[in-house]
Design a protein around this motif. Structure first.
Motif, PDB file in Angstrom:
ATOM      1  N   SER A   1      -8.246  -1.164   3.480  1.00 45.60           N
ATOM      2  CA  SER A   1      -8.786  -1.038   2.128  1.00 45.60           C
ATOM      3  C   SER A   1      -7.658  -1.292   1.124  1.00 45.60           C
ATOM      4  CB  SER A   1      -9.384   0.353   1.935  1.00 45.60           C
ATOM      5  OG  SER A   1      -8.451   1.350   2.312  1.00 45.60           O
TER       6      SER A   1
ATOM      7  N   LYS B   1       0.807  -1.221   0.000  1.00 44.39           N
ATOM      8  CA  LYS B   1       0.000   0.000   0.000  1.00 44.39           C
ATOM      9  C   LYS B   1       0.843   1.276   0.000  1.00 44.39           C
ATOM     10  CE  LYS B   1      -3.559   0.813   2.617  1.00 44.39           C
ATOM     11  NZ  LYS B   1      -4.883   1.056   2.078  1.00 44.39           N
TER      12      LYS B   1
ATOM     13  N   SER C   1     -10.628   4.147  -2.180  1.00 39.54           N
ATOM     14  CA  SER C   1     -10.799   2.734  -1.835  1.00 39.54           C
ATOM     15  C   SER C   1     -11.463   1.988  -2.986  1.00 39.54           C
ATOM     16  CB  SER C   1     -11.675   2.594  -0.582  1.00 39.54           C
ATOM     17  OG  SER C   1     -11.045   3.185   0.524  1.00 39.54           O
TER      18      SER C   1
ATOM     19  N   ASN D   1      -6.310  -0.190  -1.500  1.00 40.84           N
ATOM     20  CA  ASN D   1      -5.852   0.883  -2.371  1.00 40.84           C
ATOM     21  C   ASN D   1      -4.458   1.298  -1.934  1.00 40.84           C
ATOM     22  OD1 ASN D   1      -7.714   1.826  -0.046  1.00 40.84           O
ATOM     23  ND2 ASN D   1      -6.259   3.510  -0.322  1.00 40.84           N
TER      24      ASN D   1
HETATM   25 MG    MG Z   1      -8.326   2.897   3.733  1.00 37.18          MG
END
Ligand code: MG
Ligand code: TXA
Length: 353
Positions: free
Chosen positions: A143, A56, A151, A145
């Motif tokens: 999430s 991420k 997201s 992303n």
């Molecule tokens: Mg998030």
């Protein structure tokens, strides 16, 4: 009966087994939930959790939510569980409510960001629940992303965001709710909503008999917590959920006019409207979202992604009602506005007269 029981399982049992095996082997899996897609790892495997942060690009001190198969698993992850937590779990799990509780020994620092609390929830999605039952332990999943970005609410979004950083993406279809869970901190004397979501302060108050406080967001992404002992919530940093295109909220009464003015100045303009009718101006990319909060939230992130990808110079969004049922959506759009544009020039100041 929950939404989960009614929904059709979209992923075959052998794919669920494969995903559980990958989690056991310390790999990352894209997991659908009813809110947004999660980037899942074995919450007890520190190395696997480390992969979440590198995939991420997320700062290592930001804690992760641990997803559980059901509330009977709570005691393995949390201690000193208040009766309010049990009542809320009974009322809303599986569902879009994350509870912050004192953590039990053995919950890795990598998951909690070194804090003495842990975020826990049971997601209401048949694929997530099947995976959790097959795995039979806690799954850490933020999430799916890249840090600070929108997201994902479909499996395709997860692949766009993370590509080959994830071993497998389970495709559970578009997420029903569409925005992240409500986060409620029950680790202190006063319940505090750290992030608004589909489960509102009123919903919570009806169960626990008192209204939770609402946490104020920080001013800037990366800003230090307001008080040293306050938990860090990356969703509470102001610049979050952001498209690359500069985004601004504009009251409904001025929306079409503002969009036409920007287009008249030579800008390419994308519009996310709700009640305003499409003026059929060829210079504008116009998207009409549903006018009810649930429908609007369901499509919000996919709409923002589409508008971000259409090559516009600006995204203008019709302002929303200032009522409690729009609060979580207004929160996300406010952050999208702050974080949008990758540091490029913000929208020029408009003359109000
Ligand atoms: Mg998030
Ligand atoms: O709906 C959701 O909550 C989705 C799905 C995948 O479950 N997950 C999600 O995760 O939104 P994430 O990591 O993007 O956001 C979770 C937020 C983070 O901002 C994190 O800082 C906060 O929860 N959080 C997690 N544990 C916490 C804790 N112990 N104290 C305070 N905040 C915590």
């Amino acid at each position: 009966m929950t939404r989960t029981d009614r929904a059709t399982m979209s992923v075959a049992a052998d794919e669920i087994r494969r995903a559980a095996d990958l989690l056991r082997a310390g790999e990352l899996v894209g997991m659908p939930t009813e809110t947004v897609y999660g980037l899942a790892a074995d919450a007890l495997n520190v190395e696997a959790v480390g992969k979440i942060f590198s995939a991420k690009g997320r700062p290592a001190d930001h804690p992760l939510i641990v997803h559980l198969p059901d509330a009977t698993h709570l005691a393995r992850w949390a201690r000193a569980i208040p009766k309010d937590a049990l009542a809320l779990a009974r009322a809303f799990w599986p569902g879009p409510l994350t509870l912050i509780l004192k953590r039990e020994d053995g919950v890795p620092d990598a998951v909690t960001g070194g804090q003495d609390t842990v975020g826990l929830r049971v997601p209401d999605h048949p694929v997530a629940l099947a995976l959790l039952r097959a795995f039979d332990s806690g799954i850490a999943a933020p999430s799916a992303n890249r840090f600070g970005r929108i997201s994902p609410t479909t499996a395709a979004h997860v692949r766009e965001e993370l590509g080959d950083k994830v071993a497998l993406v389970l495709d559970g279809g578009p997420c029903q709710v569409g925005i992240e869970s409500t986060i409620l901190d029950l680790s202190r004397d006063t319940p505090v909503i750290l992030r608004p979501g589909a489960i509102s302060a009123d919903d919570i108050a009806r169960v626990i008999g008192r209204r939770p406080e609402m946490r104020k967001p920080h001013a800037e992404e990366g800003a230090a917590p307001a008080e040293p002992d306050q938990p860090r919530v990356s969703g509470s940093l102001a610049a979050h959920y952001a498209p690359r295109t500069p985004l601004q909220l504009i009251p409904a009464a001025r929306l079409a006019e503002e969009a036409a003015t920007l287009a008249g100045e030579g800008s390419r303009v994308a519009v996310l409207a709700r009640t305003c009718a499409d003026p059929k101006d060829a210079r504008l990319t116009w998207c009409n979202a549903p006018s009810d909060p649930a429908g609007y939230a369901h499509g919000l992130y996919a709409n923002l992604r589409d508008l971000d990808a259409c090559g516009a110079d600006f995204i203008v969004v019709e302002g929303l009602p200032e009522t409690p049922d729009w609060q979580a959506i207004t929160d996300r759009l406010g952050r999208a506005a702050v974080g949008s544009g990758d540091g490029e020039d913000p929208l020029p100041e408009r003359d109000e007269t």
